[in-house]
Design an enzyme around this catalytic site. Structure first.
Site, short mmCIF file in Angstrom:
data_model
loop_
_atom_site.label_atom_id
_atom_site.label_comp_id
_atom_site.label_asym_id
_atom_site.label_seq_id
_atom_site.Cartn_x
_atom_site.Cartn_y
_atom_site.Cartn_z
N TRP A 3 0.82 -1.40 0.18
CA TRP A 3 0.15 0.20 0.20
C TRP A 3 0.70 1.39 -0.06
CZ3 TRP A 3 -5.18 -0.16 2.92
CH2 TRP A 3 -6.02 -0.99 2.05
N ASP A 11 4.62 0.12 10.97
CA ASP A 11 3.73 -1.40 11.42
C ASP A 11 4.65 -1.47 12.60
OD1 ASP A 11 2.23 -3.06 9.88
OD2 ASP A 11 3.77 -4.63 10.58
N ASP A 25 4.38 -0.42 17.48
CA ASP A 25 2.97 -0.53 17.34
C ASP A 25 1.91 1.06 17.43
OD1 ASP A 25 0.63 -1.44 18.33
OD2 ASP A 25 0.68 -2.21 20.17
N ASP A 63 -4.81 -1.10 6.83
CA ASP A 63 -4.87 -2.15 6.32
C ASP A 63 -4.36 -3.38 7.36
OD1 ASP A 63 -5.45 -4.51 4.27
OD2 ASP A 63 -3.42 -4.63 4.03
N LYS A 98 -9.92 -1.46 6.63
CA LYS A 98 -10.34 -3.01 6.67
C LYS A 98 -10.44 -3.36 8.20
CE LYS A 98 -6.89 -6.18 6.21
NZ LYS A 98 -5.31 -7.54 6.21
#
Length: 249
Positions: free
Chosen positions: A85, A111, A128, A153, A193
């Site tokens: 992405w 991420d 995190d 995502d 998502k």
């Protein structure tokens, strides 16, 4: 030439089955995953176009349809690993500066896992997103700038317990929403998502309090046998009523 090559590969892939598919060393689930990967045209297309995984085409489809990414935009990609992405966002907002005739955007990707560097993106690996300290690092980096798009995502590690997995992904969606409310400029977009679940309507209604247009999206590249969907909020209204935002913030 590229399209012809893809077409040939996809036809070939449909006919290929792993030689040792019934090997005793493979579980039924891994056999199913391998078969599906080998017959999936998006997997091969991702390789041809140098995307890190097939999920790139989900964002491409959504952006082609709803035009949420523009040259010069500031984008935050939450749960970005392995980075497909982010790769799409970099191209769409011109954060790599390859087109000197268009405004140059900014893409921040974070991420919990490490992310291999992507030209045109600022990477925050081993972070995190749900931890306040991580979000503060993003705020500090932006130095008061507001963002145009937050994309997520993110998905939890599956436990196999449906109710628990649903609860965990909904928590991630609300974490992204709360963050977006604080860092987005007016008319910004948020894409998250989740899975088809009973909580979808509640989340949709909560997003509609802050975004003029909220829509459930299922791209063609999202596998038909998957309950995965995306919730897109467009035209952020801003935070005018502190009382109405207190529940989420």
């Amino acid at each position: 030439m590229l399209l012809r090559q893809f077409s040939t590969c996809s036809k070939t892939m449909r006919k290929v089955l792993p030689v040792d598919l019934k090997s005793k060393t493979k579980t039924i689930s891994s056999q199913h995953w391998l078969s599906r990967q080998l017959s999936d045209p998006y997997v091969e297309k991702a390789k041809l176009l140098n995307y890190r995984c097939r999920s790139a085409f989900k964002l491409i489809e959504i952006d082609d349809r709803f035009k949420i990414l523009h040259p010069g935009d500031i984008v935050i990609d939450c749960g970005a690993s392995p980075g497909s992405w982010t790769q799409v966002a970099v191209k769409r907002v011109n954060s790599d500066g390859l087109n000197n005739k268009l405004p140059r955007g900014t893409v921040l990707a974070l991420d919990k896992q490490q992310i291999y560097p992507i030209k045109g993106a600022t990477i925050f690996g081993n972070m995190d997103f749900t931890v306040p300290e991580s979000q503060k690092k993003l705020f500090d980096y932006l130095n008061g700038e507001k963002v145009h798009v937050v994309i997520s995502d993110m998905a939890p590690n599956a436990t196999g317990v449906r109710d628990l997995d649903t609860e965990n992904i909904i928590k991630l969606c609300y974490a992204a929403l709360r963050f977006a409310l604080q860092i987005s400029r007016n008319n910004a977009s948020l894409l998250v998502k989740l899975w088809q679940c009973g909580e979808l309507k509640i989340l949709e209604n909560d997003m509609a309090r802050y975004y003029s247009n909220v829509k459930v999206v299922k791209p063609n590249s999202s596998r038909s046998d998957s309950t995965e969907i995306f919730l897109l909020g467009r035209n952020f209204k801003g935070l005018k009523d502190s009382l109405s935002t207190s529940v989420l913030l």
